[in-house]
Write an enzyme that holds these catalytic residues in place. Structure first.
Site, PDB file in Angstrom:
ATOM      1  CG  ASP A  11       0.379 -12.012  -2.820  1.00  0.00           C
ATOM      2  OD1 ASP A  11       0.160 -10.790  -2.590  1.00  0.00           O
ATOM      3  OD2 ASP A  11       0.977 -12.770  -2.823  1.00  0.00           O
TER       4      ASP A  11
ATOM      5  CG  ASN B 144      -1.536  -5.263   6.818  1.00  0.00           C
ATOM      6  OD1 ASN B 144      -1.953  -6.351   6.132  1.00  0.00           O
ATOM      7  ND2 ASN B 144      -1.284  -5.212   8.440  1.00  0.00           N
TER       8      ASN B 144
ATOM      9  CB  SER C  45      -7.507  -0.817  11.461  1.00  0.00           C
ATOM     10  OG  SER C  45      -7.461  -1.294  12.727  1.00  0.00           O
TER      11      SER C  45
ATOM     12  CE1 TYR D 234      -4.259  -5.768  11.205  1.00  0.00           C
ATOM     13  CE2 TYR D 234      -4.534  -4.799  13.362  1.00  0.00           C
ATOM     14  CZ  TYR D 234      -4.972  -5.440  11.477  1.00  0.00           C
ATOM     15  OH  TYR D 234      -6.021  -4.993  11.442  1.00  0.00           O
TER      16      TYR D 234
ATOM     17  CE  LYS E 211      -5.160  -3.256   8.400  1.00  0.00           C
ATOM     18  NZ  LYS E 211      -5.923  -2.621   7.319  1.00  0.00           N
TER      19      LYS E 211
END
Length: 254
Positions: free
Chosen positions: A63, A107, A138, A151, A155
């Site tokens: 993890d 992330n 991304s 998010y 990234k």
């Protein structure tokens, strides 16, 4: 770098893009592919072993949100077995802007921590041999999906971190580049939450845009690994591999 006979650690190598990339990597004949993932998938591991029986595929539960010390302990086990590791792929990611802390933890912080832990074994200042890091970021890192700002920002942070790693290569001996997929048809994008529910149909709307398959993305990922270009910002979009020019490039003198 040619993948043949190399030792590779792939964090989240069983995910949407991850599993197809693992398949493509195994076809290229590395010596070892070590997959670290949160959820064990014995069927997928067996399939990878069957694709190329000459490749040793191993799995460890991992993890990315654990402390650095715990990651270092796991890496110690892996390095003791393999002796050397050539490439680390950081691929863990979640897309759910309801889970703010977890999004940042997986992330961004997870990528930083796993990278920090492997430096113990790679950093040339400690007598290490150096190594290569491929961070899956991304396209949202440089072109945000504004309905998922958490998010997108996580990234962008991972991308910025990777760009810095690349520039630190003369000091550490560790090179780095980023893999930035465009909209890829994975379970991640079918249904996800926007921040504060600003757009309940965000997943649906996203898939109205042109997309690529995980296989197309994986095949270009392998090309990027083989190109092995320190500091490269690779955009993997619509089945193409594009090198992105980073315009905000300036020398800061502290």
């Amino acid at each position: 770098m040619a993948i043949a006979n190399k030792n590779i650690i792939f964090v989240a190598g069983l995910g949407g893009i991850g599993l197809d990339t693992s398949r493509e990597i195994v076809k290229s004949g590395p010596k070892n592919l070590v997959i670290l993932d949160r959820i064990e998938n014995p069927t997928a591991i067996a399939e990878l072993k069957a694709i190329n029986p000459k490749v040793t595929v191993t799995f460890y539960p991992y993890d990315v949100t654990v402390p650095v010390a715990e990651t270092t302990k796991l890496l110690k086990t892996i390095f003791a077995k393999l002796k050397t590791v050539d490439l680390l792929i950081n691929g863990a990611g979640i897309l759910d802007d309801h889970q703010i802390e977890r999004t940042i933890a997986v992330n961004f912080t997870g990528t930083v921590n796993t990278t920090t832990a492997i430096m113990e074994f790679w950093d040339k200042r400690k007598g290490g041999p150096g190594g290569v890091i491929a961070n899956i970021c991304s396209v949202t890192g440089f072109n945000a999906i504004y309905q998922v700002p958490v998010y997108s920002a996580s990234k962008a942070a991972a991308l910025s971190f990777t760009n810095s790693l690349a520039r630190l290569a003369p000091i550490t001996g560790v090179t780095a580049y980023s893999i930035n997929p465009g909209i890829t048809r994975t379970p991640l994008v079918h249904k996800f939450n926007s921040w504060l529910d600003v757009e309940p149909r965000v997943g649906e709307l996203l898939l109205e845009h042109p997309t690529q398959t995980t296989l197309e993305c994986a095949q270009n990922f392998v090309k990027a690994i083989e190109a092995n270009q320190n500091g490269a910002i690779w955009q993997l979009d619509l089945g193409r591999l594009i090198s992105v020019e980073w315009t905000k490039h300036w020398d800061s003198h502290i």
